[in-house]
Scaffold this active site. Structure first.
Site, mmCIF file in Angstrom:
data_model
loop_
_atom_site.group_PDB
_atom_site.id
_atom_site.type_symbol
_atom_site.label_atom_id
_atom_site.label_comp_id
_atom_site.label_asym_id
_atom_site.label_seq_id
_atom_site.Cartn_x
_atom_site.Cartn_y
_atom_site.Cartn_z
ATOM 1 C CE LYS A 162 133.275 -47.528 30.901
ATOM 2 N NZ LYS A 162 131.883 -47.884 31.275
ATOM 3 N NE ARG A 200 129.898 -44.337 25.983
ATOM 4 C CZ ARG A 200 130.339 -43.927 27.177
ATOM 5 N NH1 ARG A 200 131.552 -43.457 27.316
ATOM 6 N NH2 ARG A 200 129.555 -43.999 28.224
ATOM 7 N NE ARG A 210 124.466 -43.406 31.084
ATOM 8 C CZ ARG A 210 124.727 -43.373 32.402
ATOM 9 N NH1 ARG A 210 123.752 -43.164 33.264
ATOM 10 N NH2 ARG A 210 125.942 -43.541 32.831
ATOM 11 N NE ARG A 257 127.317 -39.486 35.070
ATOM 12 C CZ ARG A 257 128.009 -40.433 34.473
ATOM 13 N NH1 ARG A 257 129.120 -40.887 35.017
ATOM 14 N NH2 ARG A 257 127.593 -40.944 33.321
ATOM 15 N NE ARG A 283 127.816 -43.570 38.062
ATOM 16 C CZ ARG A 283 128.288 -44.105 36.926
ATOM 17 N NH1 ARG A 283 129.486 -44.650 36.906
ATOM 18 N NH2 ARG A 283 127.572 -44.126 35.826
HETATM 19 P P1 AMP Z 1 130.416 -41.903 30.892
HETATM 20 O O1 AMP Z 1 130.853 -41.049 32.034
HETATM 21 O O2 AMP Z 1 131.556 -42.601 30.217
HETATM 22 O O3 AMP Z 1 129.289 -42.833 31.255
HETATM 23 O O4 AMP Z 1 129.819 -40.915 29.792
HETATM 24 C C1 AMP Z 1 128.695 -40.098 30.049
HETATM 25 C C2 AMP Z 1 128.097 -39.615 28.734
HETATM 26 O O5 AMP Z 1 129.073 -38.838 28.012
HETATM 27 C C3 AMP Z 1 127.685 -40.708 27.757
HETATM 28 O O6 AMP Z 1 126.394 -41.221 28.031
HETATM 29 C C4 AMP Z 1 127.752 -39.966 26.424
HETATM 30 O O7 AMP Z 1 126.639 -39.098 26.275
HETATM 31 C C5 AMP Z 1 128.975 -39.078 26.613
HETATM 32 N N1 AMP Z 1 130.217 -39.774 26.170
HETATM 33 C C6 AMP Z 1 131.264 -40.123 26.958
HETATM 34 N N2 AMP Z 1 132.216 -40.737 26.242
HETATM 35 C C7 AMP Z 1 131.753 -40.795 24.964
HETATM 36 C C8 AMP Z 1 132.268 -41.328 23.766
HETATM 37 N N3 AMP Z 1 133.450 -41.940 23.712
HETATM 38 N N4 AMP Z 1 131.514 -41.188 22.633
HETATM 39 C C9 AMP Z 1 130.318 -40.571 22.668
HETATM 40 N N5 AMP Z 1 129.766 -40.062 23.765
HETATM 41 C C10 AMP Z 1 130.479 -40.157 24.921
#
Ligand code: AMP
Length: 190
Positions: free
Chosen positions: A14, A89, A146, A134, A128
């Site tokens: 994404k 999400r 996740r 991260r 990554r």
């Molecule tokens: P991402 O970079 O999109 O993989 O997000 C990393 C982490 O941020 C996720 O595993 C969640 O803990 C938190 N996070 C990001 N976007 C959301 C969302 N829309 N709702 C809830 N938690 C989020």
């Protein structure tokens, strides 16, 4: 105005595709994960709150995410549209997004879902993790959480947009450029 939800499990690509799409269509990239990581880096109250959830691979509570997105949309009034990346999400977030957009006489043009098998997701996330720094990319257990959270809480969001006739699935494995062309074709038909 184009408002696109780029959807898929962690590691689906994404972020990579968003970067190319914002350049081509001059849209605003709204990645909730990136926004949380920015807060985390700046040590804000929101960042400290989000960290507890992110480090475990759990979702940050809906009301926190929704408020952050609302702030970002209202602070970008001249945008030609948004690429929502990693948001919504949960179905509650999707409903809140529709309400938010309606208030501003906007709507979602469509959701594009990147389809990638789980074994490839795991490989990509770990790769990554070597450079992203991260914590949630480097630990098998967190990656498993996740993916589980994605399947149980996030996947229903696809149905939400499917019910509105706004859902398209794209094969997310292969050359980045080829996937990008396929996404662009969908967007050009909106
Ligand atoms: P991402 O970079 O999109 O993989 O997000 C990393 C982490 O941020 C996720 O595993 C969640 O803990 C938190 N996070 C990001 N976007 C959301 C969302 N829309 N709702 C809830 N938690 C989020």
């Amino acid at each position: 105005m184009l408002n696109i939800v780029l959807f898929g499990p962690p590691g689906a690509g994404k972020g990579t595709q968003s970067e190319k799409l914002i350049e081509k269509y001059k849209l605003t990239h709204l990645s909730t994960g990136d926004l949380f990581r920015k807060h985390l880096g700046e040590g804000t109250e929101l960042g400290i709150l989000a960290k507890k959830y992110m480090d475990q691979g759990h979702l940050v509570p809906d009301e926190v995410v929704i408020q952050m997105v609302e702030d970002k949309i209202s602070s970008t009034p001249d945008s030609k549209g948004f690429i929502f990346d990693g948001f919504p999400r949960t179905t509650a977030q999707a409903e809140a997004l529709d309400t938010m957009l309606q208030k501003n006489e906007m709507s979602i043009s469509g959701m594009i879902a990147l389809d990638v098998p789980e074994d490839i997701l795991r490989e990509r996330i770990k790769e990554r993790g070597k450079t992203s720094g991260r914590a949630d990319d480097q630990d098998d257990e967190k990656i498993t959480t996740r993916i589980k959270v994605y399947l149980s809480e996030t996947l229903p969001v696809a149905k939400y947009y499917e019910n509105q006739g706004k859902f398209t699935k794209i094969h997310g494995v292969g050359q980045i450029e080829e996937i990008f062309q396929n996404i662009s074709e969908v967007i050009d038909a909106y």
